[in-house]
Design a protein around this motif. Structure first.
Motif: not given
Length: 318
Positions: A140-142, A175-176, A262-263, A269-270
């Protein structure tokens, strides 16, 4: 059922049976093992009627529960829970039941956690896990807004750090995540075009191979154009010998492992701390990934990090 003071475990019961079968009196064997003759005869009787399986512990649940809530009323509790998303304290007065009874009914039917339900429909989300590493990889892509030099509003405050929406552009975090082991790999790019997605897949496969996942069998993605129509993406799949799979439209639960990653990516991190530049945040990604894969405990992996499950069968860890 066995307990910490039990005289006989399953192994002890087998030993009891072996001694009795050898021709020794049951009373003598019982005395040697510190149990009553009644207990010894019970296990001998079970062995003769059921075989070796009869020596295992049985459930202490009664065969019948005449005072259990009627099935029709339990169905009403479940239906209200799924339709209105109410808790036991509010469902109880509606149905004329104690909250504790409602909670037991919800637990019995796997509805006691709202997080386990699809909020729009109320249906139970079916959890699944592939049997071996590499059998299925979620991708997926965030998209994240870039941070201006000196920091954004998290560093300078809402007014001082305010930037016109989209003025700095966006970072696309590809991300994978391996379905079985939860081993994760991420890269930051400036877009999510077909060539970028295809090149990322190739590098992600190399990363998994370096960590013990020899091959990728299937790749699960959402319905973005790059994954549906991109020739370079299909060529990358063919090179790896993998099959591309798409989620149902508007059903992110299907791709849930990378969605949950992603969460975690955002929280740990982000948005973990204020960054003074976009480069500083980008450099912190490598440390986060190492921690996630090698040190961070995972509740779905019995508290172990993903790397411990790559070369092990399900349920076994280093």
């Amino acid at each position: 059922m066995s307990h910490r003071n039990a005289r006989l475990t399953v192994h002890g019961r087998r030993l009891l049976i072996e001694r009795v079968i050898s021709g020794r009196p049951v009373a003598h064997v019982a005395a040697e093992m510190g149990i009553s003759r009644t207990t010894a005869h019970k296990w001998v009787r079970r062995f003769r009627s059921e075989g070796p399986s009869g020596l295992a512990d049985r459930s202490s649940r009664p065969r019948s529960t005449p005072h259990r809530t009627p099935a029709g009323l339990e169905a009403r509790v479940c239906r209200l829970r799924q339709d209105r998303k109410l808790g036991p304290a509010r469902l109880g007065p509606i149905l004329g039941l104690p909250a504790s009874t409602v909670h037991r009914i919800l637990t019995r039917h796997g509805l006691h956690r709202l997080a386990w339900l699809d909020r729009p429909t109320g249906t139970v989300i079916r959890r699944y896990e592939r049997d071996r590493p590499g059998e299925l990889v979620h991708i997926d892509v965030k998209k994240l807004g870039r941070i201006p030099d000196g920091g954004g509003h998290r560093t300078l405050g809402r007014q001082a750090g305010r930037v016109t929406r989209g003025a700095m552009g966006f970072d696309f975090i590809h991300s994978a995540v391996d379905d079985h082991s939860r081993l994760a790999y991420s890269e930051i790019h400036s877009d999510e075009k077909v060539a970028t997605c295809a090149a990322f897949l190739t590098r992600a496969a190399a990363f998994f191979h370096a960590h013990g996942i020899a091959s990728i069998e299937r790749v699960l993605t959402d319905n973005a154009w790059a994954y549906r129509k991109g020739l370079a993406w299909k060529a990358a799949l063919a090179t790896l010998g993998a099959t591309g799979k798409l989620t149902r439209a508007y059903r992110p639960q299907t791709n849930g492992k990378v969605e949950r990653f992603n969460r975690t990516l955002l929280e740990e991190w982000a948005y973990l701390r204020p960054y003074t530049s976009n480069e500083q945040r980008s450099q912190a990604l490598a440390d986060f990934l190492h921690t996630y894969n090698h040190h961070r405990c995972h509740t779905a992996l019995a508290g172990k990090p993903p790397i411990t499950r790559v070369n092990n069968v399900p349920g076994q860890y280093n």
